[in-house]
Scaffold this active site. Structure first.
Site, short mmCIF file in Angstrom:
data_model
loop_
_atom_site.label_atom_id
_atom_site.label_comp_id
_atom_site.label_asym_id
_atom_site.label_seq_id
_atom_site.Cartn_x
_atom_site.Cartn_y
_atom_site.Cartn_z
N ASP A 160 -8.00 55.85 5.39
CA ASP A 160 -8.77 56.22 6.57
C ASP A 160 -9.69 55.08 7.00
O ASP A 160 -10.60 54.70 6.27
CB ASP A 160 -9.59 57.47 6.26
CG ASP A 160 -10.31 58.03 7.48
OD1 ASP A 160 -10.04 57.56 8.60
OD2 ASP A 160 -11.13 58.94 7.31
N ASP A 357 -8.59 54.30 15.26
CA ASP A 357 -8.83 55.15 14.09
C ASP A 357 -7.50 55.58 13.49
O ASP A 357 -6.65 56.15 14.18
CB ASP A 357 -9.65 56.37 14.51
CG ASP A 357 -9.96 57.30 13.36
OD1 ASP A 357 -10.24 56.79 12.24
OD2 ASP A 357 -9.93 58.53 13.54
#
Length: 478
Positions: A160, A357
């Site tokens: 992430d 992201d």
């Protein structure tokens, strides 16, 4: 006959002949050029290829020579995943979870006027966070395998770029841990494990910290009330057999709650001081790259350091925000659909700002930008039957009865004339042949940050170079 020759080859006749050539020959060439232009502005796709298969197929990395030491990326709910669930999340759950993550990102960016440290209470037993079940901000995304400890134990973790603290579930779970695929990490079985003291400067780098005796406690709470709490510790981190990071600081979670699937934890690749990228800056020069596979039944890669490939890589400036150093900002300046640039005011993008992201699935756009994209896409898809909206996706089509379909190309243009021409796998979110939806959504507020999500990043070799403060894209990475 001789008297007719001057007439036959007269100036007027030759002129008429040339006009006839222009009328019949040249239009056919123009039509051919127009057809080529049309084809170049569309993807012609076998409808069956829009759906994932039940078997895993390894993708060949275009840049293997540069990324020999790399980790495989797989979708945690796909056939390549080592994590086995009796029942995978539905498409609706994945998209609902995605909206929870986006809401959390927007709240965090809008509220981060200054970096503040939240204190936990002074013991792990009382370091409680409301244990309400909720949707994890990382559920439904991609995982890699890492090794922790000496001797190392392998764990499947979510990767992430929107998180900093790396953490795994650890023994003993003082109250509860969620079920995971691999056995819990036991710190007592690692000869290189050590808790970080509460007085260490590393402890104060955490956004939320406290003490249990002399040990530093960490806490990460996500926007949906998913959380992890435990000791902030250090141990050896093994990425590949030849890439070992000693004394890597991570969270050893003893109280964890949320729908993290059966992953053992999370690998934080954000830009703040506690992330893997920052901790290993000297080793890897602040460089990492990844490729998200085109389907849930194929593989991608995550790599660190080394010389990034220069062929076909276009770099755009990486912007910094001292209030939210976790996120990687960049400038989105235009959208192109079917080869035509949409008429969107530059202030629409500059007012909102944009981050890239890896954990957000669907790209979010400012309302005016999304409306322009949706309208252009609908015009070019007018020959196909519309389907009902699905969750956060409002532009859907029914391809029942088609063998092949033509999907307009979509490209995102970033600062520096960097053009990311999306793979067709990043244009449509396909729940079924009868419901294939435009894989974009609009933010509700013009000031909400735009997010370049992982679905639109598929097949790109995405290069982050923190030393040069650039982010690069090259097609066909995996």
């Amino acid at each position: 006959m001789a008297s007719l020759l001057p007439t036959f080859f007269s100036h007027d006749y030759l002129l008429l002949l040339l006009l006839l050539l222009f009328a019949f020959v040249l239009p056919s060439r123009c039509s051919h050029a127009t057809q080529k232009e049309y084809l170049s502005s569309h993807h012609t796709v076998d409808v069956r290829s829009l759906l994932p298969t039940n078997s895993c197929s390894s993708s060949k990395a275009l840049h293997e020579g540069y990324y020999e030491q790399r980790l495989n990326i797989v979708h945690q709910h796909g056939p390549c995943s080592p994590l086995h669930r009796k029942k995978n999340l539905s498409h609706k759950q994945i998209l609902n979870n995605d909206q929870s993550r986006v809401d959390w990102i927007h709240r965090r960016i809008s509220s981060s006027t200054s970096k503040q440290q939240d204190k936990l209470r002074d013991s792990l037993d009382s370091a409680t966070i409301p244990a309400r079940s909720g949707r994890s901000l990382s559920t439904g995304n991609y995982i890699v395998s890492i090794g922790i400890g000496t001797p190392k134990r392998d764990f499947s973790v979510l990767f992430d770029t929107g998180s900093d603290v790396t953490w795994i579930q650890c023994k003993p779970c003082v109250s509860y841990c969620y079920p995971q695929q691999e056995p819990l990490f036991d710190p007592l079985q690692s000869s290189t494990y050590a808790n970080i003291s509460c007085g260490s400067p590393y402890c104060s780098q955490l956004n939320s910290y406290g003490c249990s005796g002399s040990g530093c406690l960490y806490s990460v709470q996500y926007g949906d009330n998913s959380y992890t709490v435990g000791f902030f510790a250090q141990d050896s981190l093994t990425l590949t057999p030849s890439n070992v990071i000693p004394n890597f600081r991570f969270g050893c979670g003893e109280k964890n709650r949320g729908l993290f699937g059966r992953a053992a934890g999370l690998l934080g690749l954000g830009g703040d001081t506690t992330s893997l990228v920052s901790q290993a800056y000297q080793k890897y020069g602040g460089v990492f790259a990844y490729c998200i596979p085109p389907t849930t039944s194929s593989t991608g890669y995550l790599a660190f350091g080394g010389s990034s490939p220069t062929t076909n890589v276009q770099y755009t400036p990486m912007l910094t925000d001292t209030d939210t150093p976790t996120f990687y900002f960049l400038n989105l300046v235009a959208i192109i659909v079917g080869g035509q640039k949409l008429s969107i005011s530059p202030t629409v993008f500059s007012t909102a700002g944009t981050i890239i992201d890896s954990g957000t699935v669907i790209t979010r756009l400012p309302p005016d930008a999304y409306s322009a994209l949706r309208s252009a896409f609908q015009r070019k898809m007018s020959g196909y039957k519309s389907a009902s909206a699905f969750s956060i996706l409002d532009t859907c089509y029914d391809f029942t009865g088609y063998n092949n379909v033509k999907i307009p190309t979509v490209a995102l243009q970033f600062d520096g004339s960097v053009m990311a021409n999306l793979d067709v796998s990043g244009i449509l979110y396909v729940q079924s042949i009868s419901q294939a939806c435009l894989a974009f959504a609009g933010n509700s507020d013009p000031t909400d940050t735009a997010i370049f999500g992982n679905m639109q990043q598929k097949t790109f070799n995405v290069v982050y170079d923190l030393s040069k403060k650039v982010i690069g894209f090259s097609p066909g990475g995996c």
